[in-house]
Scaffold this motif. Structure first.
Motif: not given
Lengths: 110, 111
Positions: A35, A37, A40-43, A45-47, A86, A100-102
């Motif tokens: 993902f 982010q 602005r905080g919007s996530l 999805n990339l893959f 992420f 999730f990772g950090l």
């Protein structure tokens, strides 16, 4: 963050260059998602990956379940690639949902 | 395509108050999730639901209740807001555990 470890934690890229982000898993990951982010905080999805590779434009991702890692390659970085990336893993023998990772904070500069 | 709508976008509460966050999706996805994101940290799962009226606890469920009233909506209740608490609550949906789509989040501040 210890079940899914992302590296590096932050990355500064010049426009037009290439780079790679990595996730290492200490859980038996069966699928991986990446993902972005935005500031602005919007996530987004990339893959979504089962073991193997996928490519979408300037982004390419690979997931090796046997070696327990995934990578995300950014080619010809653009300013709009800036944000926090992420990775998240699903594991059959671990909690439901994604772990999730950090994140890796990426800054692309001109 | 579809959209996930979270309301409200910003929520300011008082210590001890019960606060409810709402999420609607029109993807017709079966599974919905609530995640919490603290500043500089990854996302942690609070609750998820695989179908209408189903509820499953995540790692962070203590202090929260959830309700899946119908397939398209999933609400989260903070049972007693903690003083100085500040976090973003993110709702997501997917077909089973496949590709997750997120809403824009609800930013919570507790005075």
């Amino acid at each position: 963050g210890d079940k899914v470890k992302q590296s590096p934690s932050a990355l500064s890229l010049q426009e037009g260059t290439n780079s790679a982000l990595r996730c290492n898993f200490s859980i038996a990951a069966t699928t991986v998602q990446w993902f972005l982010q935005n500031p602005r905080g919007s996530l987004m999805n990339l893959f979504y990956l089962v073991p193997g590779t996928k490519e979408n434009g300037r982004l390419k991702s690979a997931f090796d379940s046997k070696e327990s890692y995934s990578t995300l390659h950014i080619r010809d970085a653009q300013l709009e690639d800036s944000g926090t990336y992420f990775c998240a893993a699903e594991a059959d023998n671990y909690a439901q949902g994604l772990t999730f990772g950090l994140g890796t904070r990426v800054s692309v500069f001109p | 395509g579809g959209i996930i709508t979270q309301t409200p976008k910003f929520l300011i509460g008082q210590e001890g108050q019960k606060l409810t966050l709402k999420c609607q999706q029109n993807f017709n996805h079966d599974t919905m999730y609530w995640y919490r994101q603290d500043s500089g940290k990854g996302l942690r799962l609070i609750y998820y639901s695989i179908t209408e009226n189903d509820l499953q606890k995540g790692d962070l469920s203590e202090g929260y209740d959830a309700s899946r009233e119908k397939k398209s909506s999933f609400s989260l209740t903070v049972t007693s807001a903690q003083k100085n608490e500040m976090a973003v609550f993110l709702c997501a949906s997917s077909i089973s555990n496949e590709r997750l789509f997120f809403g824009h989040g609800t930013k919570l501040s507790v005075l």
